[in-house]
Design a protein around this motif. Structure first.
Motif, PDB file in Angstrom:
ATOM      1  N   ASP A 117       0.817  -1.218   0.000  1.00 43.54           N
ATOM      2  CA  ASP A 117       0.000   0.000   0.000  1.00 43.54           C
ATOM      3  C   ASP A 117       0.850   1.267   0.000  1.00 43.54           C
ATOM      4  OD1 ASP A 117      -2.354  -1.538   0.060  1.00 43.54           O
ATOM      5  OD2 ASP A 117      -2.255  -1.697   2.238  1.00 43.54           O
TER       6      ASP A 117
ATOM      7  N   ASN B 211       2.558   4.435  -2.621  1.00 39.61           N
ATOM      8  CA  ASN B 211       2.490   5.025  -3.949  1.00 39.61           C
ATOM      9  C   ASN B 211       3.849   4.904  -4.637  1.00 39.61           C
ATOM     10  OD1 ASN B 211       4.163   7.257  -3.169  1.00 39.61           O
ATOM     11  ND2 ASN B 211       2.371   8.379  -2.421  1.00 39.61           N
ATOM     12  N   TYR B 212       3.931   5.421  -5.848  1.00 41.00           N
ATOM     13  CA  TYR B 212       5.141   5.220  -6.654  1.00 41.00           C
ATOM     14  C   TYR B 212       6.372   5.847  -6.009  1.00 41.00           C
ATOM     15  CZ  TYR B 212       7.753   4.477 -11.002  1.00 41.00           C
ATOM     16  OH  TYR B 212       8.657   4.048 -11.942  1.00 41.00           O
TER      17      TYR B 212
ATOM     18  N   GLN C  87       6.856   6.604  -2.888  1.00 41.82           N
ATOM     19  CA  GLN C  87       7.182   5.898  -1.650  1.00 41.82           C
ATOM     20  C   GLN C  87       7.928   4.600  -1.942  1.00 41.82           C
ATOM     21  OE1 GLN C  87       3.180   5.692  -0.135  1.00 41.82           O
ATOM     22  NE2 GLN C  87       3.468   7.438   1.246  1.00 41.82           N
TER      23      GLN C  87
ATOM     24  N   TRP D 105       4.554  -2.228  -8.285  1.00 37.56           N
ATOM     25  CA  TRP D 105       5.127  -1.163  -9.107  1.00 37.56           C
ATOM     26  C   TRP D 105       6.341  -1.660  -9.885  1.00 37.56           C
ATOM     27  CZ3 TRP D 105       2.144   2.629 -10.044  1.00 37.56           C
ATOM     28  CH2 TRP D 105       1.351   3.228  -9.062  1.00 37.56           C
TER      29      TRP D 105
ATOM     30  N   CYS E 116       2.655   6.291 -14.288  1.00 30.33           N
ATOM     31  CA  CYS E 116       3.484   5.227 -13.733  1.00 30.33           C
ATOM     32  C   CYS E 116       2.959   3.876 -14.215  1.00 30.33           C
ATOM     33  CB  CYS E 116       3.494   5.301 -12.205  1.00 30.33           C
ATOM     34  SG  CYS E 116       4.251   6.829 -11.581  1.00 30.33           S
TER      35      CYS E 116
ATOM     36  N   CYS F 225       0.125   7.560 -10.392  1.00 29.48           N
ATOM     37  CA  CYS F 225       1.281   7.365  -9.508  1.00 29.48           C
ATOM     38  C   CYS F 225       0.927   7.445  -8.029  1.00 29.48           C
ATOM     39  CB  CYS F 225       2.359   8.394  -9.831  1.00 29.48           C
ATOM     40  SG  CYS F 225       2.918   8.343 -11.546  1.00 29.48           S
ATOM     41  N   THR F 226      -0.273   7.939  -7.714  1.00 28.26           N
ATOM     42  CA  THR F 226      -0.686   8.032  -6.315  1.00 28.26           C
ATOM     43  C   THR F 226      -1.434   6.786  -5.848  1.00 28.26           C
ATOM     44  OG1 THR F 226      -2.716   9.189  -6.960  1.00 28.26           O
ATOM     45  CG2 THR F 226      -0.804  10.545  -6.387  1.00 28.26           C
ATOM     46  N   ALA F 227      -1.671   5.841  -6.757  1.00 31.78           N
ATOM     47  CA  ALA F 227      -2.281   4.574  -6.342  1.00 31.78           C
ATOM     48  C   ALA F 227      -1.369   3.891  -5.326  1.00 31.78           C
ATOM     49  CB  ALA F 227      -2.501   3.677  -7.555  1.00 31.78           C
ATOM     50  N   THR F 228      -1.936   3.083  -4.454  1.00 28.14           N
ATOM     51  CA  THR F 228      -1.134   2.426  -3.418  1.00 28.14           C
ATOM     52  C   THR F 228      -1.195   0.912  -3.600  1.00 28.14           C
ATOM     53  OG1 THR F 228      -3.030   2.576  -1.903  1.00 28.14           O
ATOM     54  CG2 THR F 228      -1.353   4.285  -1.745  1.00 28.14           C
TER      55      THR F 228
ATOM     56  N   CYS G  63       8.769  12.968  -8.165  1.00 30.82           N
ATOM     57  CA  CYS G  63       9.002  12.879  -6.726  1.00 30.82           C
ATOM     58  C   CYS G  63       9.902  14.058  -6.390  1.00 30.82           C
ATOM     59  CB  CYS G  63       9.676  11.560  -6.370  1.00 30.82           C
ATOM     60  SG  CYS G  63       8.800  10.104  -7.012  1.00 30.82           S
TER      61      CYS G  63
END
Length: 244
Positions: free
Chosen positions: A41, A43-44, A46, A75, A122, A137-140, A177
């Protein structure tokens, strides 16, 4: 006894075959060690940060191709955060810190992917299709890292030189980022110093009129730049780090 000593001496001369540490598996036909899920969980950005903190890199295309049939949703190190690729399967950049490295294994995309959505910059693995899909890219989702076999914690890149690169102003929202820093003085060297001290920094945008420094973390990217006049807009410069 002499024969035993000779055999022992011979065994000592044999090169030690590299292997993967506990918690990592060797990718088939590659000299790469792949982690289990080091984070869930996330994001990209992270995920990139997690791998950088381990001294490793996010899942790369060649490793992905070798293990994709056994992967869950995860990812990959593929994105188009520098140059929008739309529905084109080629030209997507591979990160981190691999300047000029572009995706060439286009058969890894699922049918109809990438689908050209500008907010899906992403790329992840879809466990249903067992192929690549572009995603926001904010998907977890899960994150896995890799490193060369026998090199459990590679030495981080050391940067001393920054070279000028074209400014890419992205106006569709925040991408990349990044970390924005307000400088006390309008001096580029201060921005470069901030980048050298920051884990995973690969370059920066700098504006002396606004005294702003935007660090590029883990990868080159277009960013949304602030300005209130044509002069401020023209004052932005971009520098990318060179490995030393």
């Amino acid at each position: 006894m002499l024969l035993l000593l000779a055999l022992c001496s011979l065994s000592l001369l044999q090169p030690v075959q590299p292997s993967c540490p506990s918690g990592y598996t060797a990718a088939p036909n590659l000299t790469t060690c792949l982690s289990g899920s080091v984070a869930t969980d996330v994001n990209y950005c992270q995920c990139l940060k997690t791998c950088a903190q381990l001294g490793q890199r996010i899942l790369q295309p060649d490793t992905y191709a070798a293990v994709r049939l056994s992967l869950g949703e995860v990812w990959t190190g593929i994105n188009d955060q520098l140059v929008e690729r739309g529905s084109s399967p080629t030209g997507w950049q591979v990160v981190p810190n691999r300047a000029g490295s572009l995706l060439t294994l286009t058969d890894l995309w699922n049918t109809g992917q990438p689908d050209g959505t500008s907010i899906e910059d992403c790329v992840n693995h879809n466990p249903t299709t067992k192929k690549l899909h572009d995603a926001g890219c904010t998907a977890t989702i899960a994150c896995r890292c890799e490193h060369p076999m026998g090199d459990e914690r590679p030495v981080p890149a050391h940067y001393e030189l920054f070279v000028e690169s074209p400014v890419v102003d992205f106006t569709q929202g925040a991408v990349g980022c990044t970390e924005k820093i307000a400088l006390e003085l309008p001096i580029e060297l201060l921005c470069a110093g901030e980048c050298r001290e920051k884990l995973g920094c690969v370059g920066f945008y700098f504006n002396p009129l606004r005294r702003e420094c935007v660090l590029l973390l883990y990868m080159d990217a277009a960013v949304s730049l602030s300005y209130s006049s044509p002069a401020e807009q023209a004052a932005w410069i971009k520098k990318i780090a060179v490995h030393m």
